[in-house]
Design an enzyme around this catalytic site. Structure first.
Site, PDB file in Angstrom:
ATOM      1  N   HIS A 253     -71.326  92.597  45.384  1.00  0.00           N
ATOM      2  CA  HIS A 253     -72.046  91.967  44.283  1.00  0.00           C
ATOM      3  C   HIS A 253     -71.885  90.456  44.454  1.00  0.00           C
ATOM      4  O   HIS A 253     -70.759  89.964  44.637  1.00  0.00           O
ATOM      5  CB  HIS A 253     -71.441  92.344  42.931  1.00  0.00           C
ATOM      6  CG  HIS A 253     -71.798  93.701  42.424  1.00  0.00           C
ATOM      7  ND1 HIS A 253     -71.589  94.833  43.146  1.00  0.00           N
ATOM      8  CD2 HIS A 253     -72.355  94.093  41.244  1.00  0.00           C
ATOM      9  CE1 HIS A 253     -72.001  95.883  42.437  1.00  0.00           C
ATOM     10  NE2 HIS A 253     -72.469  95.461  41.274  1.00  0.00           N
TER      11      HIS A 253
ATOM     12  N   GLU B   2     -75.028  87.400  40.686  1.00  0.00           N
ATOM     13  CA  GLU B   2     -75.485  88.059  39.445  1.00  0.00           C
ATOM     14  C   GLU B   2     -75.269  87.023  38.332  1.00  0.00           C
ATOM     15  O   GLU B   2     -76.212  86.424  37.855  1.00  0.00           O
ATOM     16  CB  GLU B   2     -74.693  89.344  39.196  1.00  0.00           C
ATOM     17  CG  GLU B   2     -75.083  90.075  37.906  1.00  0.00           C
ATOM     18  CD  GLU B   2     -74.160  91.266  37.579  1.00  0.00           C
ATOM     19  OE1 GLU B   2     -73.040  91.330  38.126  1.00  0.00           O
ATOM     20  OE2 GLU B   2     -74.579  92.114  36.748  1.00  0.00           O
TER      21      GLU B   2
ATOM     22  N   HIS C 263     -77.802 100.920  44.399  1.00  0.00           N
ATOM     23  CA  HIS C 263     -76.917 100.135  43.520  1.00  0.00           C
ATOM     24  C   HIS C 263     -76.756 100.904  42.218  1.00  0.00           C
ATOM     25  O   HIS C 263     -77.537 100.739  41.279  1.00  0.00           O
ATOM     26  CB  HIS C 263     -77.519  98.736  43.296  1.00  0.00           C
ATOM     27  CG  HIS C 263     -76.635  97.813  42.511  1.00  0.00           C
ATOM     28  ND1 HIS C 263     -76.737  96.443  42.587  1.00  0.00           N
ATOM     29  CD2 HIS C 263     -75.627  98.051  41.632  1.00  0.00           C
ATOM     30  CE1 HIS C 263     -75.851  95.884  41.782  1.00  0.00           C
ATOM     31  NE2 HIS C 263     -75.164  96.854  41.189  1.00  0.00           N
TER      32      HIS C 263
ATOM     33  N   ASP D 289     -78.204 100.248  38.479  1.00  0.00           N
ATOM     34  CA  ASP D 289     -76.896  99.646  38.183  1.00  0.00           C
ATOM     35  C   ASP D 289     -76.026 100.568  37.314  1.00  0.00           C
ATOM     36  O   ASP D 289     -75.214 101.325  37.851  1.00  0.00           O
ATOM     37  CB  ASP D 289     -77.081  98.265  37.538  1.00  0.00           C
ATOM     38  CG  ASP D 289     -75.908  97.327  37.750  1.00  0.00           C
ATOM     39  OD1 ASP D 289     -74.979  97.690  38.485  1.00  0.00           O
ATOM     40  OD2 ASP D 289     -75.923  96.212  37.182  1.00  0.00           O
ATOM     41  N   ASP D 290     -76.195 100.474  35.997  1.00  0.00           N
ATOM     42  CA  ASP D 290     -75.419 101.289  35.046  1.00  0.00           C
ATOM     43  C   ASP D 290     -76.398 101.875  34.028  1.00  0.00           C
ATOM     44  O   ASP D 290     -76.465 101.427  32.882  1.00  0.00           O
ATOM     45  CB  ASP D 290     -74.385 100.404  34.332  1.00  0.00           C
ATOM     46  CG  ASP D 290     -73.443  99.732  35.309  1.00  0.00           C
ATOM     47  OD1 ASP D 290     -72.552 100.419  35.839  1.00  0.00           O
ATOM     48  OD2 ASP D 290     -73.630  98.528  35.577  1.00  0.00           O
TER      49      ASP D 290
END
Ligand code: ADE
Ligand code: ZN
Length: 339
Positions: free
Chosen positions: A196, A199, A16, A277-278
């Site tokens: 996704h 979340e 991810h 993730d980021d």
């Protein structure tokens, strides 16, 4: 051996990871200069200090803004090359990388620039002994079905370089069922499916992603914790969750790690994986996510090794590739000795 050292050496996969979310402030400035673009931030530090988010949307606003510096194939190449080098330092052996074609197409950047740049960097890393990788194209769920279908059509020339489709961007008010036909067509094209869900959106979106999109993995999925029957189903069907602990704290899904459901999901038998993730925006690459979870929940080596095994098991590698990667985990665990 200290816990941090054990985590650092543990062979792992990352499942991810948004490649646009690895755009570090320094690279934003470098690419802006190369492409002769003006930035609304005077310095790297000023940009970095803007990385304080109230929720998913406030992050996405900055994330999409920063993607404007990605213009040419070379920019996408440099971005992916930098991530893969960083991942290699964390002993990531395999990465399944998301990209957002619509975020580039809507700015007038051709898909060829995106794909040529990304694939060249991925191939170079694998040739050089770095992580192997796959690409997963994500649809922006706040855009409509027609835009997603057009994007799916546009990927045909690169179908052999794309392993699957995913669904990302602003979740609330954009349920998975909006993309039922898009995912049906993607599956007919031989693409794997992830989404996704859960979340910021409710547990019901996780159920929809499973039932309507036939998602093989759920990205985040943490809100499943609100539905005991769903947690039991995820465990029974062995549907993996790609959990991103530091992201969930930075985007205020949970106030602190001790309130995060990751350990409860693991204890319920769900196939949990840890991901970043980021990472340029959320204060840590994958090993920092492992370390934060280990610390918050006093997790020992046996469970850390299980998380690493899960990361390969949940991947889209072939059965024999999975077996070989998991054998690397076993070899590492035995060589590391007892706790
Ligand atoms: N795009 C990039 N990061 C994301 C996230 N955490 N949730 C939804 N969309 C995203
Ligand atoms: Zn994500």
């Amino acid at each position: 051996m200290q816990q941090a050292e054990f985590i650092a050496g543990l062979p792992k996969s990352e499942l991810h990871l948004h490649i646009e979310g690895t755009l570090e402030p320094e690279m934003v400035f470098r690419l802006a200069a190369r492409n002769r673009l003006e930035l609304p931030f005077p310095t790297v530090e000023a940009l970095r200090s803007a990385y304080a988010f109230d929720d998913l949307q406030s992050f996405l606003d900055l994330y999409y803004h920063a993607t404007q510096v990605l213009v040419r194939a070379q920019d996408f190449h440099d971005l992916a090359g930098a991530y893969l080098a960083r991942a290699r330092a964390d002993n990531v052996r395999h990465a399944e990388i998301f990209f957002d074609p619509q975020a580039h197409l809507r700015r007038g950047v051709a898909l060829a620039a995106v794909m040529d740049g990304l694939t060249a960097a991925l191939d170079a890393a694998a040739r050089d002994g770095g992580p192997t990788s796959r690409l997963i194209m994500c649809f922006l769920r706040d855009l409509d079905e027609a835009d997603a279908l057009a994007t799916l059509d546009a990927i045909y020339p690169w179908l052999n370089r794309v392993t699957g489709v995913g669904l990302d961007s602003a979740e609330a008010g954009h349920p998975p069922e909006k993309f039922a036909r898009v995912f049906t067509r993607a599956r007919a094209m031989g693409l794997r499916t992830v989404a996704h869900a859960g979340e910021e959106g409710p547990a019901a979106y996780v159920t929809q992603a499973l039932d309507v999109l036939k998602a093989e993995r759920i990205d985040h999925g943490v809100r499943a914790i609100d539905d005991a029957a769903l947690v039991a189903r995820l465990a029974r069907e062995r549907t993996p969750l790609t959990v991103c602990p530091l992201s969930n704290i930075r985007l205020r899904v949970y106030p602190r790690l001790s309130a995060h459901p990751i350990k409860r999901l693991m204890d319920a038998g769900v196939v949990v994986t840890i991901n970043s993730d980021d990472p340029a925006y959320f204060g840590g690459y994958v090993n920092e996510n492992y370390r934060a979870v280990a610390e918050a929940f006093s997790i020992g080596r046996a469970e850390l090794a299980q998380l690493a095994r899960n990361s390969f098991e949940a991947s889209f590698l072939s059965a024999s590739e999975k077996e070989a990667r998991i054998a690397e985990v076993e070899a590492y665990v035995s060589a590391s000795g007892a706790d």
